[in-house]
Design an enzyme around this catalytic site. Structure first.
Site, short mmCIF file in Angstrom:
data_model
loop_
_atom_site.label_atom_id
_atom_site.label_comp_id
_atom_site.label_asym_id
_atom_site.label_seq_id
_atom_site.Cartn_x
_atom_site.Cartn_y
_atom_site.Cartn_z
CD GLU A 73 -4.60 -5.88 2.45
OE1 GLU A 73 -5.38 -5.13 3.08
OE2 GLU A 73 -3.36 -5.84 2.60
CD GLU A 99 -3.04 -1.04 2.21
OE1 GLU A 99 -4.20 -1.35 1.94
OE2 GLU A 99 -2.68 -0.67 3.34
#
Length: 610
Positions: free
Chosen positions: A236, A157
């Site tokens: 995710e 991320e």
């Protein structure tokens, strides 16, 4: 040799391959249960398991690596391979994951001017030295080397944090130079600048989101170079969420929406990784925190409202996802090989207690850092400590009373004692608001606290690291303990003794073997350790889980037969601590509670309900 490629789709040996994966963090599960959790992943219908590798879990001290027991990531990979599962590895150096400092080792903070997650050379040097140990362990398990690792991720991320593309390229080049041959991916939220910023040449971008999958995939596709000619993957799929201490209730997802999103993804041939399939437990002091206006430390339980509960039970969500997968593929009925039961042992009374102040010398003697004398306060990291507590002690001049105390900077939770009597407890901004915390101050309904001591008093400041922030732009603001001057009566105070209290295995062993244990100290408000013993009996080959109910106890942490099972705190929402069966032994078992608030009962309860 088996090949895995990324073209317009994922291809395994030239055939299209849909990744249906679930996240299991080996570092949040006792190793005796790895096979059980992986068998249940396969039984639900998944063909792949994903895991992070936290740097601070494997190199807690610079140059000292841990690879056995719960740290044996290679064994976890081997069990997955034995079950025929493919593997996605996300090897750091930053993982987020609601884990202490996002997996970065705290010893980095002891270096002046350190910058992380960018092309700062000292940081890169540390990453290289870590990867030179880690990456060779993973190479034999790659798909083209006869193993089952099909993908590795670059950073994590990153688009939410920075835009140093040269840093991402450096990581990829380093991994390639060390022998990584499987394809690379990145993962970011598919919104705004984050998704584009986190991408890099040579890695497939994947998305992180937990709802509206149809919409999110449509948002992602045009932002990926090659667009419609590249596979879409949710790295995710947040089918649940984590809890923080002080939440009014446990986080729950809406199963109806989870099912809709999961089925859309499977039906349309997209790729998905459930985060989390099985959350597990933040054992010890390894929970992370968030900071959005205030510090919110994560609970010990990382149940995450996952398909597989914290203690490994199949939930309604598990069954619902399995039924969805059965519509579109063959789902095996996996015979579970690990026998797990749950047992209640009832109330267990404590038999001895040990006052923290009376045992500082015993606990710190012979440790790496131990007691340090310093002209000024040192941060936890400067003192050579990563997690736990740290105690700062000083003595006022014979003719001086403490009228006021100011902390320029102190994190996270502070208790002040004057001549071993508790004066005040403060947390986060109660200590330092905008960099200034003055004591005495208007605290809790306007009450002004005063030191109950005269001249020449001994002052103790017990500071707890509640878990370093693991996400966002406060990563470099994570030094713990007292990290700047302390002003007493308006002037900087010098002359300190610093007791490092990681409460690790060696420190707890010293306390148990050489400490001053008494039959009665519950009337004291001082931080203290309480010892419990109980008998366990179970069939050979069967593990019996139990759950420690800490009702009536204030705040602290607990050990079962020397293993730190995590923090407890009366504010909830977590009300019990999970005790995995492999931690217990036939016959006598020992539990120790460290309690800091002076809120104690004569017993705890071991129950069969989580």
């Amino acid at each position: 040799m088996t090949d895995f490629e990324i073209k317009d789709n994922f291809y395994l040996n030239g055939e299209p391959f849909q990744i249906i994966s679930g996240s299991i963090h080996y570092f949040r599960v006792v190793p005796e249960y790895w096979r059980d959790r992986l068998e249940k992943l396969k039984n639900m219908g998944c063909n792949t398991v994903e895991t992070y590798i936290p740097w601070n879990f494997h190199e807690p001290k610079k140059g000292e690596f841990l690879w056995d027991g719960q740290h044996d990531v290679c064994r976890f990979i081997e069990i997955a391979q034995e079950l025929g599962l493919y593997i996605i590895i996300r090897p750091a150096p930053f993982i987020c994951a609601e884990w202490e400092w996002g997996g970065l080792p705290a010893w980095l903070l002891a270096e002046a001017d350190m910058k992380v997650r960018c092309s700062y050379q000292p940081y890169l040097d540390h990453v290289r030295e870590y990867y030179q140990v880690l990456i060779p362990k993973l190479l034999p398990y790659q798909i083209d080397k006869g193993g089952k690792i099909i993908l590795m991720q670059i950073e994590n991320e990153y688009g939410y944090y920075g835009d140093d593309k040269s840093y991402l390229k450096w990581l990829a080049d380093l991994m390639r130079s060390l022998g990584v041959s499987v394809p690379f991916v990145t993962s970011d939220g598919p919104w705004g600048a984050a998704f584009k910023t986190g991408q890099m040449d040579g890695a497939l971008p994947t998305g992180n989101f937990g709802s509206n999958c149809e919409k999110q995939f449509k948002v992602m596709a045009p932002q990926i170079e090659g667009g419609k000619n590249r596979p879409l993957m949710c790295m995710e799929f947040w089918a649940g969420w984590f809890d923080a201490w002080g939440n009014k209730f446990k986080m729950r997802s809406v199963l109806k929406l989870n099912k809709k999103d999961y089925e859309y993804t499977i039906k349309n041939g997209h790729n998905i990784n459930i985060y989390m399939f099985h959350g597990g437990t933040n054992f010890g002091f390894m929970n992370g925190s968030n900071y959005y206006g205030k510090l919110t430390p994560d609970t010990t339980s990382y149940d995450y409202d996952a398909p597989l509960s914290e203690d490994g039970r199949m939930t309604k969500k598990y069954q619902a996802f399995r039924e969805i997968l059965k519509k579109y593929r063959d789902v095996p009925d996996v015979k579970l090989s690990t026998r797990i039961e749950r047992r209640s042992y009832g109330q267990v009374r404590w038999i001895e207690c040990a006052d923290l102040f009376e045992n500082l010398d015993v606990m710190c003697a012979g440790t790496a850092s131990g007691m340090i004398k310093s002209l000024y306060p040192l941060s936890m990291e400067q003192a050579g400590q990563n997690t736990g507590y740290v105690l700062y002690r000083t003595k006022l001049a014979a003719d001086e009373k403490a009228g006021s105390v100011m902390f320029k900077k102190c994190a996270d939770r502070l208790q002040i004692f004057a001549d071993s009597k508790k004066v005040v407890t403060a947390f986060d901004k109660e200590i330092c608001s905008e960099g200034h915390g003055v004591w005495p101050f208007n605290y809790k309904e306007g009450k002004e606290w005063k030191f109950p001591c005269g001249s020449g008093a001994q002052l103790d400041f017990l500071v707890e690291n509640m878990g370093r922030v693991n996400f966002g732009h406060r990563l470099m603001d994570q030094k713990k303990g007292i990290t700047d001057d302390v002003l007493i009566n308006g002037h900087t105070h010098f002359g300190w003794e610093i007791f490092t209290l990681p409460l690790d295995e060696s420190q707890l062993a010293a306390l148990c073997q050489k400490g001053s244990w008494q039959p009665d100290c519950e009337k004291s408000e001082n931080p203290a350790f309480f010892k419990f013993e109980f008998e366990a009996d179970f069939e050979d080959g069967t593990y019996t889980d139990t759950y420690l109910d800490f009702k009536g106890w204030g705040k602290g942490c607990a050990w079962v037969n020397g293993f730190n099972i995590g923090r407890f705190w009366e504010i909830g929402p977590q009300k019990r601590l999970y005790v995995p069966g492999p931690l217990l032994k036939k016959g006598k078992n020992e539990i120790i509670l460290f309690e800091t608030e002076g809120k104690r009962q004569t017993s705890i309860t071991l129950t069969d309900r989580i």
